[in-house]
Scaffold this motif. Structure first.
Motif, PDB file in Angstrom:
ATOM      1  N   TYR A 147     -15.560 -45.783  60.260  1.00  0.00           N
ATOM      2  CA  TYR A 147     -15.082 -47.053  60.429  1.00  0.00           C
ATOM      3  C   TYR A 147     -16.230 -47.968  60.077  1.00  0.00           C
ATOM      4  CZ  TYR A 147     -13.682 -51.926  62.054  1.00  0.00           C
ATOM      5  OH  TYR A 147     -13.383 -52.902  62.615  1.00  0.00           O
ATOM      6  N   ILE A 148     -17.384 -47.855  60.522  1.00  0.00           N
ATOM      7  CA  ILE A 148     -18.620 -48.966  60.045  1.00  0.00           C
ATOM      8  C   ILE A 148     -18.673 -48.827  58.727  1.00  0.00           C
ATOM      9  CG2 ILE A 148     -21.105 -48.902  60.273  1.00  0.00           C
ATOM     10  CD1 ILE A 148     -20.859 -47.967  63.050  1.00  0.00           C
ATOM     11  N   TYR A 149     -18.618 -47.905  58.090  1.00  0.00           N
ATOM     12  CA  TYR A 149     -18.898 -47.768  56.627  1.00  0.00           C
ATOM     13  C   TYR A 149     -17.613 -48.474  55.520  1.00  0.00           C
ATOM     14  CZ  TYR A 149     -23.552 -46.319  57.340  1.00  0.00           C
ATOM     15  OH  TYR A 149     -24.782 -46.157  57.709  1.00  0.00           O
ATOM     16  N   SER A 150     -16.400 -48.261  56.120  1.00  0.00           N
ATOM     17  CA  SER A 150     -15.227 -48.547  55.318  1.00  0.00           C
ATOM     18  C   SER A 150     -14.695 -49.996  55.874  1.00  0.00           C
ATOM     19  CB  SER A 150     -14.117 -47.235  55.478  1.00  0.00           C
ATOM     20  OG  SER A 150     -13.657 -47.416  56.997  1.00  0.00           O
ATOM     21  N   GLY A 151     -14.493 -50.171  57.234  1.00  0.00           N
ATOM     22  CA  GLY A 151     -14.123 -51.314  57.644  1.00  0.00           C
ATOM     23  C   GLY A 151     -12.575 -51.286  57.879  1.00  0.00           C
ATOM     24  N   ASP A 152     -11.971 -50.071  57.373  1.00  0.00           N
ATOM     25  CA  ASP A 152     -10.745 -49.621  57.585  1.00  0.00           C
ATOM     26  C   ASP A 152     -10.042 -49.484  58.956  1.00  0.00           C
ATOM     27  OD1 ASP A 152      -8.159 -48.932  57.027  1.00  0.00           O
ATOM     28  OD2 ASP A 152      -8.400 -47.452  55.882  1.00  0.00           O
ATOM     29  N   GLN A 153      -9.544 -50.152  59.889  1.00  0.00           N
ATOM     30  CA  GLN A 153      -8.883 -49.990  60.880  1.00  0.00           C
ATOM     31  C   GLN A 153      -7.863 -48.874  61.163  1.00  0.00           C
ATOM     32  OE1 GLN A 153      -8.604 -52.465  64.090  1.00  0.00           O
ATOM     33  NE2 GLN A 153      -9.919 -54.342  63.477  1.00  0.00           N
ATOM     34  N   TRP A 168     -15.235 -49.259  73.670  1.00  0.00           N
ATOM     35  CA  TRP A 168     -15.578 -49.873  72.352  1.00  0.00           C
ATOM     36  C   TRP A 168     -15.620 -51.325  72.356  1.00  0.00           C
ATOM     37  CZ3 TRP A 168     -14.286 -46.449  67.610  1.00  0.00           C
ATOM     38  CH2 TRP A 168     -14.844 -45.249  67.615  1.00  0.00           C
ATOM     39  N   GLU A 169     -14.698 -51.895  73.004  1.00  0.00           N
ATOM     40  CA  GLU A 169     -14.354 -53.352  73.103  1.00  0.00           C
ATOM     41  C   GLU A 169     -15.426 -54.149  73.857  1.00  0.00           C
ATOM     42  OE1 GLU A 169     -12.346 -55.310  71.716  1.00  0.00           O
ATOM     43  OE2 GLU A 169     -10.645 -54.362  71.032  1.00  0.00           O
ATOM     44  N   GLN A 170     -16.256 -53.036  74.646  1.00  0.00           N
ATOM     45  CA  GLN A 170     -17.303 -53.804  75.542  1.00  0.00           C
ATOM     46  C   GLN A 170     -18.690 -53.848  74.796  1.00  0.00           C
ATOM     47  OE1 GLN A 170     -17.495 -51.472  79.245  1.00  0.00           O
ATOM     48  NE2 GLN A 170     -15.206 -51.130  79.088  1.00  0.00           N
ATOM     49  N   TRP A 171     -18.606 -53.408  73.516  1.00  0.00           N
ATOM     50  CA  TRP A 171     -20.169 -53.400  72.779  1.00  0.00           C
ATOM     51  C   TRP A 171     -20.399 -54.935  72.399  1.00  0.00           C
ATOM     52  CZ3 TRP A 171     -18.414 -48.778  69.555  1.00  0.00           C
ATOM     53  CH2 TRP A 171     -18.605 -47.529  70.277  1.00  0.00           C
ATOM     54  N   LEU A 199     -35.330 -46.264  79.253  1.00  0.00           N
ATOM     55  CA  LEU A 199     -34.569 -47.755  79.628  1.00  0.00           C
ATOM     56  C   LEU A 199     -33.841 -47.658  80.672  1.00  0.00           C
ATOM     57  CD1 LEU A 199     -33.083 -48.522  76.108  1.00  0.00           C
ATOM     58  CD2 LEU A 199     -35.162 -49.361  76.878  1.00  0.00           C
ATOM     59  N   ARG A 200     -33.391 -46.380  81.167  1.00  0.00           N
ATOM     60  CA  ARG A 200     -32.588 -45.921  82.272  1.00  0.00           C
ATOM     61  C   ARG A 200     -31.240 -46.951  82.438  1.00  0.00           C
ATOM     62  NH1 ARG A 200     -36.009 -44.407  87.401  1.00  0.00           N
ATOM     63  NH2 ARG A 200     -37.958 -43.745  86.634  1.00  0.00           N
ATOM     64  N   ARG A 201     -30.731 -46.951  81.315  1.00  0.00           N
ATOM     65  CA  ARG A 201     -29.463 -47.721  81.200  1.00  0.00           C
ATOM     66  C   ARG A 201     -28.425 -47.185  80.110  1.00  0.00           C
ATOM     67  NH1 ARG A 201     -30.185 -52.654  78.058  1.00  0.00           N
ATOM     68  NH2 ARG A 201     -28.902 -53.793  79.601  1.00  0.00           N
ATOM     69  N   SER A 202     -27.200 -47.409  80.122  1.00  0.00           N
ATOM     70  CA  SER A 202     -26.314 -46.623  79.262  1.00  0.00           C
ATOM     71  C   SER A 202     -26.220 -47.283  77.871  1.00  0.00           C
ATOM     72  CB  SER A 202     -25.092 -46.612  79.892  1.00  0.00           C
ATOM     73  OG  SER A 202     -24.413 -47.748  80.093  1.00  0.00           O
ATOM     74  N   PHE A 203     -25.789 -46.524  76.979  1.00  0.00           N
ATOM     75  CA  PHE A 203     -25.704 -47.074  75.626  1.00  0.00           C
ATOM     76  C   PHE A 203     -24.979 -45.831  74.603  1.00  0.00           C
ATOM     77  CE2 PHE A 203     -29.865 -45.267  75.741  1.00  0.00           C
ATOM     78  CZ  PHE A 203     -29.847 -44.353  74.570  1.00  0.00           C
ATOM     79  N   PHE A 204     -24.502 -46.475  73.857  1.00  0.00           N
ATOM     80  CA  PHE A 204     -23.743 -45.244  72.903  1.00  0.00           C
ATOM     81  C   PHE A 204     -24.574 -45.111  71.569  1.00  0.00           C
ATOM     82  CE2 PHE A 204     -21.017 -43.768  69.335  1.00  0.00           C
ATOM     83  CZ  PHE A 204     -20.264 -42.951  70.127  1.00  0.00           C
ATOM     84  N   TYR A 254     -15.881 -53.564  68.972  1.00  0.00           N
ATOM     85  CA  TYR A 254     -16.022 -52.973  67.638  1.00  0.00           C
ATOM     86  C   TYR A 254     -15.665 -53.023  66.431  1.00  0.00           C
ATOM     87  CZ  TYR A 254     -11.560 -51.074  67.906  1.00  0.00           C
ATOM     88  OH  TYR A 254     -10.083 -51.165  67.999  1.00  0.00           O
ATOM     89  N   GLN A 255     -14.779 -54.339  66.441  1.00  0.00           N
ATOM     90  CA  GLN A 255     -14.352 -54.786  65.065  1.00  0.00           C
ATOM     91  C   GLN A 255     -15.124 -55.312  64.136  1.00  0.00           C
ATOM     92  OE1 GLN A 255     -12.860 -55.398  68.354  1.00  0.00           O
ATOM     93  NE2 GLN A 255     -10.688 -54.898  68.395  1.00  0.00           N
ATOM     94  N   LYS A 256     -16.155 -56.033  64.857  1.00  0.00           N
ATOM     95  CA  LYS A 256     -17.225 -56.705  63.995  1.00  0.00           C
ATOM     96  C   LYS A 256     -18.282 -55.574  63.516  1.00  0.00           C
ATOM     97  CE  LYS A 256     -16.117 -61.110  64.862  1.00  0.00           C
ATOM     98  NZ  LYS A 256     -15.745 -61.939  63.786  1.00  0.00           N
ATOM     99  N   LEU A 257     -18.179 -54.416  63.826  1.00  0.00           N
ATOM    100  CA  LEU A 257     -19.294 -53.722  63.478  1.00  0.00           C
ATOM    101  C   LEU A 257     -19.524 -53.456  62.025  1.00  0.00           C
ATOM    102  CD1 LEU A 257     -19.259 -50.697  66.023  1.00  0.00           C
ATOM    103  CD2 LEU A 257     -21.047 -52.367  65.740  1.00  0.00           C
TER     104      LEU A 257
END
Length: 512
Positions: A147-153, A168-171, A199-204, A254-257
């Motif tokens: 999705y990141i490289y195509s932008g095709d939902q 994903w909406e929370q990023w 960092l002791r914190r969550s991320f994707f 994630y839509q803006k990625l």
């Protein structure tokens, strides 16, 4: 690592179980509780793999505890201890999901067999969980990368049921990491673990290709430039590869990625023009960050400079600015606040001699165990006070170095003297010498040299017939005009006026 909760109202019994566990293979992190109510509190505070509990206890017995614990933590392994008279209770406990039971007094061989069986079950369950997590993570990365490289939902429709799009909406921020070689081909598994530990914190974490990886974060209120600088310092410390990082602007979901990725790639092009800068940010965020509220990354830079200069007064000032910001602002997540203040403690430990007297990991663990902002501030203040005390002790031990520097100045004042040269003479860093010299003498090193040279110049003007130019050279001034100006500023009269005993400042230039 096996996390175990031992529940018994007798301290002697808990100590006995601790001893038996210490004889087993593997690493054990052991918590204790004196009754069922306290045990439930411990379960809610810590992740636990195995609970060992007695049956008869006040407030809440082992049966009720096992029932409630199984309801809240279905994967928890439970072993109960019972006397021969309680055997019926032990059989009843099996209905509550108890894994096994051991009769009292505990037979070490029977205990060993039971623990070995439980260890295999825990290991098997964890392996299945990790395999499931890996498979799910792989599929999420596969769909997200496309999705990141195509932008095709439309491509994401295949991911329904596999991807939790609400997560994903929370990023809200992305950090692109780029290396100068195909580093991520071999290190894509270890890098996220290293960063999480730091960092002791969550991320994707998304591995884009051999040279690039992407970190996606949830917090809206966070200085991600500070986060990126920490990640850069970590990678630089652990791996002999050149890294550059780009921090995205804030976004929602994630839509803006695809758009964000394009911007990150543009920011990363800065490395060709500014290779010595390792963290790049968007112009939009830079403009936002110039507001009244000072960014954490800038405050941390100042705190780092204060520590390198041993300027405790400014260190306290900048720390209080940081503390004030978080005492009056509740929009930041608790984990981010802990991350910010742990950075202050980490900066203190950059002083090797101070680090030799304390344990950084213990101090950081203590801070992350805090439950309120006030506790976090108090832990950090304690470390700053200890650092201040360390500097005071170092001062008393450094008087010999200060005396040696002063003695060198007395005998070489006619030479070109500077902080770096004098620091080398006593095998100290220039920043540390500057700190201890001012602390001991009440003035900075350059002023001390100037004052001594002025005193020597006055003595030569009073006791010899040397021309002013010669006096200037004798006291370490290569330029006689500069010497005359400095002398006038210091004594209020020109060198010739002083020699003649006339305190009036002559406007005409001296004959040199």
């Amino acid at each position: 690592m096996y996390r175990v909760l031992v529940v018994d109202d007798e301290k002697l019994e808990r100590d006995g179980i601790r001893f038996l566990l210490s004889m087993e293979e593997g690493e054990w992190e052991i918590y204790e509780a004196a009754n069922g109510k306290l045990a439930l509190n411990e379960l809610r505070k810590h992740p636990v793999d195995l609970m060992l509990t007695d049956i008869k206890m006040p407030h809440m017995d082992g049966l009720e505890l096992s029932k409630k614990a199984r309801e809240e933590y279905p994967d928890l392994e439970i072993i109960i201890f019972s006397g021969y008279g309680d055997f019926a209770f032990a059989q009843e406990a099996i209905r509550y999901g108890v894994t096994d039971y051991v009769l009292k007094p505990v037979d070490p061989d029977r205990f060993h067999d039971t623990i070995q069986k439980i260890q295999k079950e825990i290991a098997s369950r964890k392996n299945k969980e990790q395999q499931s997590i890996k498979e799910k993570s792989f599929l999420q990365q596969y769909f997200l990368l496309g999705y990141i490289y195509s932008g095709d939902q439309e491509r994401l429709k295949e991911a329904e049921g596999i991807v939790d799009f609400s997560v994903w909406e929370q990023w809200h921020c992305a950090i692109l990491i780029e290396s100068d070689e195909a580093f991520f081909d071999s290190a894509s598994d270890e890098v996220p673990l290293e960063i999480r530990e730091e960092l002791r914190r969550s991320f994707f974490y998304l591995n884009l290709n051999g040279r690039q990886s992407l970190l996606l974060f949830k917090d809206v209120y966070c200085d991600y430039v500070l986060v990126a600088k920490n990640v850069y310092n970590l990678l630089k410390r652990l791996h002999p590869v050149r890294f550059h990082l780009a921090v995205s602007r804030r976004f929602d979901g994630y839509q803006k990625l695809p758009e964000i990725m394009e911007q990150l790639e543009q920011q990363m092009e800065e490395k060709f023009y500014h290779p010595d800068i390792h963290v790049y940010t968007s112009e939009e965020d830079e403009e936002k960050n110039t507001g009244e509220e000072e960014q954490d990354s800038r405050l941390m830079e100042k705190i780092s400079e204060d520590i390198s200069r041993k300027d405790v007064k400014q260190l306290w000032s900048h720390f209080r600015s940081l503390a004030s910001k978080y005492q009056s602002n509740t929009q930041f997540s608790a984990m981010y606040v802990k991350f910010v203040f742990s950075n202050v403690i980490r900066e203190l430990f950059q002083e090797n001699r101070f680090a030799g007297e304390h344990r950084l990991d213990l101090e950081v663990d203590h801070l992350y165990g805090c439950s309120t902002i006030q506790e976090i501030i108090e832990v950090t203040e304690k470390n700053i006070r200890q650092y201040e005390e360390f500097l005071d002790r170092s001062m008393s031990e450094s008087r010999d170095e200060v005396a040696a520097v002063k003695n060198y100045i007395y005998n070489h004042y006619a030479e070109d003297l500077n902080l770096e040269t004098l620091a080398e003479k006593v095998y100290l860093s220039s920043g540390y010498l500057s700190f201890i010299f001012k602390k001991e003498t009440g003035m900075n090193l350059n002023r001390f040299i100037r004052v001594f040279r002025m005193e020597k110049a006055k003595e030569l003007l009073r006791t010899t017939n040397m021309k002013v130019a010669m006096v200037s050279e004798q006291v370490g001034f290569a330029n006689s005009s500069y010497f005359c100006r400095s002398f006038r500023e210091y004594y209020g009269s020109s060198p010739e006026s002083y020699r003649k005993g006339n305190n009036e400042d002559e406007e005409s230039s001296e004959e040199v």
